[in-house]
Design a protein around this motif. Sequence first.
Motif, mmCIF file in Angstrom:
data_model
loop_
_atom_site.group_PDB
_atom_site.id
_atom_site.type_symbol
_atom_site.label_atom_id
_atom_site.label_comp_id
_atom_site.label_asym_id
_atom_site.label_seq_id
_atom_site.Cartn_x
_atom_site.Cartn_y
_atom_site.Cartn_z
ATOM 1 N N GLU A 27 0.812 -1.210 0.000
ATOM 2 C CA GLU A 27 0.000 0.000 0.000
ATOM 3 C C GLU A 27 0.851 1.268 0.000
ATOM 4 O OE1 GLU A 27 -2.712 -0.250 3.339
ATOM 5 O OE2 GLU A 27 -4.382 -0.418 1.930
ATOM 6 N N ILE A 28 2.094 1.167 0.415
ATOM 7 C CA ILE A 28 2.916 2.364 0.623
ATOM 8 C C ILE A 28 2.984 3.257 -0.612
ATOM 9 C CG2 ILE A 28 5.248 3.189 1.123
ATOM 10 C CD1 ILE A 28 5.575 0.800 2.988
ATOM 11 N N PRO A 29 3.287 2.731 -1.806
ATOM 12 C CA PRO A 29 3.372 3.626 -2.971
ATOM 13 C C PRO A 29 2.011 4.087 -3.495
ATOM 14 C CG PRO A 29 3.782 1.381 -3.651
ATOM 15 C CD PRO A 29 3.685 1.352 -2.156
ATOM 16 N N GLU A 30 0.926 3.621 -2.898
ATOM 17 C CA GLU A 30 -0.405 4.012 -3.362
ATOM 18 C C GLU A 30 -0.918 5.270 -2.656
ATOM 19 O OE1 GLU A 30 -3.132 0.761 -3.244
ATOM 20 O OE2 GLU A 30 -1.881 -0.548 -4.499
ATOM 21 N N TYR A 31 -0.220 5.709 -1.615
ATOM 22 C CA TYR A 31 -0.616 6.919 -0.909
ATOM 23 C C TYR A 31 0.509 7.954 -1.032
ATOM 24 C CZ TYR A 31 -4.350 4.091 1.021
ATOM 25 O OH TYR A 31 -5.447 3.279 1.150
ATOM 26 N N PRO A 32 0.223 9.114 -1.609
ATOM 27 C CA PRO A 32 1.289 10.092 -1.883
ATOM 28 C C PRO A 32 1.945 10.633 -0.619
ATOM 29 C CG PRO A 32 -0.728 10.608 -3.117
ATOM 30 C CD PRO A 32 -1.087 9.561 -2.114
ATOM 31 N N ILE A 33 3.227 10.907 -0.753
ATOM 32 C CA ILE A 33 3.941 11.726 0.230
ATOM 33 C C ILE A 33 4.110 13.096 -0.417
ATOM 34 C CG2 ILE A 33 6.096 12.072 1.486
ATOM 35 C CD1 ILE A 33 6.414 9.062 1.623
ATOM 36 N N TYR A 34 3.510 14.107 0.178
ATOM 37 C CA TYR A 34 3.503 15.444 -0.417
ATOM 38 C C TYR A 34 4.710 16.247 0.055
ATOM 39 C CZ TYR A 34 -1.410 14.154 -1.053
ATOM 40 O OH TYR A 34 -2.565 13.502 -1.381
ATOM 41 N N HIS A 35 5.232 17.080 -0.847
ATOM 42 C CA HIS A 35 6.308 17.998 -0.514
ATOM 43 C C HIS A 35 5.793 19.434 -0.599
ATOM 44 C CE1 HIS A 35 9.141 14.676 -0.579
ATOM 45 N NE2 HIS A 35 8.612 14.292 -1.732
ATOM 46 N N GLN A 36 6.504 20.321 0.073
ATOM 47 C CA GLN A 36 6.043 21.697 0.173
ATOM 48 C C GLN A 36 5.745 22.293 -1.195
ATOM 49 O OE1 GLN A 36 5.693 22.665 3.321
ATOM 50 N NE2 GLN A 36 4.519 24.421 2.626
ATOM 51 N N LEU A 41 -2.912 20.174 3.942
ATOM 52 C CA LEU A 41 -2.752 21.492 4.548
ATOM 53 C C LEU A 41 -1.323 21.745 5.012
ATOM 54 C CD1 LEU A 41 -6.065 21.802 6.611
ATOM 55 C CD2 LEU A 41 -5.542 22.758 4.363
ATOM 56 N N LYS A 42 -0.608 20.699 5.343
ATOM 57 C CA LYS A 42 0.754 20.876 5.837
ATOM 58 C C LYS A 42 1.725 21.341 4.754
ATOM 59 C CE LYS A 42 1.116 18.184 10.046
ATOM 60 N NZ LYS A 42 1.691 19.341 10.743
ATOM 61 N N VAL A 43 1.414 21.063 3.505
ATOM 62 C CA VAL A 43 2.307 21.481 2.415
ATOM 63 C C VAL A 43 1.650 22.558 1.552
ATOM 64 C CG1 VAL A 43 3.458 19.238 2.358
ATOM 65 C CG2 VAL A 43 1.477 19.630 0.894
ATOM 66 N N PHE A 44 0.579 23.132 2.051
ATOM 67 C CA PHE A 44 -0.227 24.099 1.303
ATOM 68 C C PHE A 44 0.420 25.480 1.391
ATOM 69 C CE2 PHE A 44 -4.735 26.075 1.024
ATOM 70 C CZ PHE A 44 -4.595 26.230 -0.342
ATOM 71 N N ASP A 45 0.762 26.075 0.239
ATOM 72 C CA ASP A 45 1.394 27.397 0.204
ATOM 73 C C ASP A 45 0.411 28.445 -0.311
ATOM 74 O OD1 ASP A 45 3.810 26.656 1.195
ATOM 75 O OD2 ASP A 45 4.827 26.508 -0.745
ATOM 76 N N TYR A 46 0.347 29.568 0.364
ATOM 77 C CA TYR A 46 -0.474 30.703 -0.090
ATOM 78 C C TYR A 46 -0.004 31.954 0.637
ATOM 79 C CZ TYR A 46 -2.916 29.657 4.295
ATOM 80 O OH TYR A 46 -3.208 29.406 5.608
ATOM 81 N N PRO A 47 -0.240 33.129 0.121
ATOM 82 C CA PRO A 47 -0.726 33.365 -1.248
ATOM 83 C C PRO A 47 0.415 33.211 -2.256
ATOM 84 C CG PRO A 47 -0.340 35.453 -0.159
ATOM 85 C CD PRO A 47 -0.053 34.397 0.873
ATOM 86 N N GLN A 48 0.063 32.723 -3.425
ATOM 87 C CA GLN A 48 1.026 32.533 -4.513
ATOM 88 C C GLN A 48 0.434 33.141 -5.794
ATOM 89 O OE1 GLN A 48 4.102 31.110 -4.380
ATOM 90 N NE2 GLN A 48 3.945 30.830 -2.173
ATOM 91 N N PRO A 49 0.353 34.471 -5.871
ATOM 92 C CA PRO A 49 -0.329 35.121 -7.005
ATOM 93 C C PRO A 49 0.387 34.942 -8.341
ATOM 94 C CG PRO A 49 0.763 36.760 -5.633
ATOM 95 C CD PRO A 49 0.846 35.462 -4.890
ATOM 96 N N GLU A 50 1.683 34.607 -8.298
ATOM 97 C CA GLU A 50 2.443 34.488 -9.545
ATOM 98 C C GLU A 50 2.521 33.057 -10.068
ATOM 99 O OE1 GLU A 50 3.332 37.249 -10.954
ATOM 100 O OE2 GLU A 50 2.593 38.370 -9.229
ATOM 101 N N ALA A 51 1.852 32.129 -9.400
ATOM 102 C CA ALA A 51 1.926 30.730 -9.830
ATOM 103 C C ALA A 51 1.345 30.558 -11.232
ATOM 104 C CB ALA A 51 1.178 29.842 -8.840
ATOM 105 N N LYS A 52 2.038 29.811 -12.081
ATOM 106 C CA LYS A 52 1.624 29.600 -13.460
ATOM 107 C C LYS A 52 0.799 28.316 -13.585
ATOM 108 C CE LYS A 52 3.977 33.196 -14.775
ATOM 109 N NZ LYS A 52 3.276 34.434 -15.188
#
Length: 546
Positions: free
Chosen positions: A224-233, A264-275
């Motif tokens: 199951e390990i590779p079936e659940y993502p590990i998120y990065h910032q 939520l732990k890797v959620f960045d805001y505000p990022q107005p310049e994100a493409k």
Amino acid sequence: VIRRCRLIDGWQHGDDNHNATRTIAVEGKISAAIMTSRGNRRKERSNAASRRQLKTTATKPKGVSSRKLFTVLLTVAYAVMLGNMYIAVSNVSKDAESRQSKSANDVGDQLMDRLKQDFAPQPTQSKSRTPATTNGTSSVAAAAAAASNSFKDHDMSTDQIKIISEKFQCAEGVEAYTLPEHGCRANAGAFSLLCRFKDFRVDNSKMDCDKGGEPLNSVMGRSEIPEYPIYHQGAFTTKRTPAPMPLSSEYNKYKGSYYVAEVLKVFDYPQPEAKCAQRWPGTTLFLTRYEYVNLFHTTTDLWNSFFALPENVTKPINVVFLDAHAQGILDPVWADVFGNYTFVKHLPPGGVCFDDAIMVPAGYDSPLFKFTGDMPCDVQKLTNAYSNFMLSRYGILDVPMKRGKVLIIDRVPFISHPRASHSNFKRVVSNLNSIQERLQGIPEVTSIDVVRMEKLTYREQLRAFRESEIVIGTHGAGFTNLLYMHNTANVIELSPSRSKFFIVLSTMKGINYKMVPFKQNRRDNKISEKAIELTAKAVLDIYATA
């Protein structure tokens, strides 16, 4: 060693059982490091032992026994092993600490802290906003047009929109199910955390997991390990700062959030310049499925998705799975109900932006899973709102119940996911034909169908339950479909464990429920004659009181 690593890395998230995925990943790294060092040490010890044997044979002092010398050497070897293990743990811990340091000022952590408090109501905000723009490329425009075209055959009718709105038809329901404009709030109605974000950007290059959606036979045996993502910032960003809605005081009671906390732990805001390499219009549901081929758990996901829908939705909702499971037998249901689904790793690179993103609470946070009786409005009305929506999507809401029709569920082992095996399939009954023969002698019984659920499409399952007056079977996820039966129908559950799961669902639906406890003969998987007679008596009682 594992406990030390967990403490160093700080991965302790309260009741969130599924956050163990990251800990498991670290455990895997530790195990690999330990096994490598063990192999190296084994070779070193073998060579050293040969050298010591030659040396001690020639120069061993008098009075020193071989046993004492062996004890000393074993102690030294054990000390070396502990030292190598400490180095392996330290390396993994340093790697984890460097990742954690990047999020020291993580606004996602700040948001989670704020979610544990009650906020004063925010001032009403204007719903007008600058229209979203794309990169202006023809490929993006074509993709947006293709997404819109996929909705053509799945537009919701006026009746279906009305069904969705039924959950809002009392004051408590409005409070429980109204989505935040841009932020998170505790959802008293779903017993969970509900988040919604505008201009939500997803970068799948900052996620570690498999692709997902693979043919089952190509990934048999996968863990199951590779079936659940590990998120990065920065895996998830938004252009403006979310404003959390007023939170219910019930949040501390229902504080599970599962994958939402990881987002939520890797959620960045505000990022107005994100493409945005691509933009998805309309509303998109994001969710992680933890038991994706189990009918009961899939229903908890569908339930939460329904109650997360905006009130006046007119188009089907896109669905993005934040998991990497293989193809499952219930995947087509999401396309049937919502019109479109995909896996997060199937999104194009460069960042995909979503006009309106809703994080659906995990199925474990569904009232179907942890029912407490404390739901807004009338529980049966809410249950019927969900079941009527599902039935209407399949066009069988008006299918009548057939008087005297009995449906018997036959549980047979089958392979549904990479870790499944016939040996761990339980509650199989080999003499269901005895029940069928006994019921054929009851005049009120007009027809008996014995079905294997995995052989039927989801539509066929719903129709079979919808038409039946009585459903009989051993305890199993197939009984979840009782939610789609008529309110005058009946369920008889053969239960070796006396579980209350389907007592709860029957109560929520408002149908008659009867449990027949039994002990199964494990040698031939037969149920006793007493259980067969109790089942027949339960059927007779139903018709006697009709």
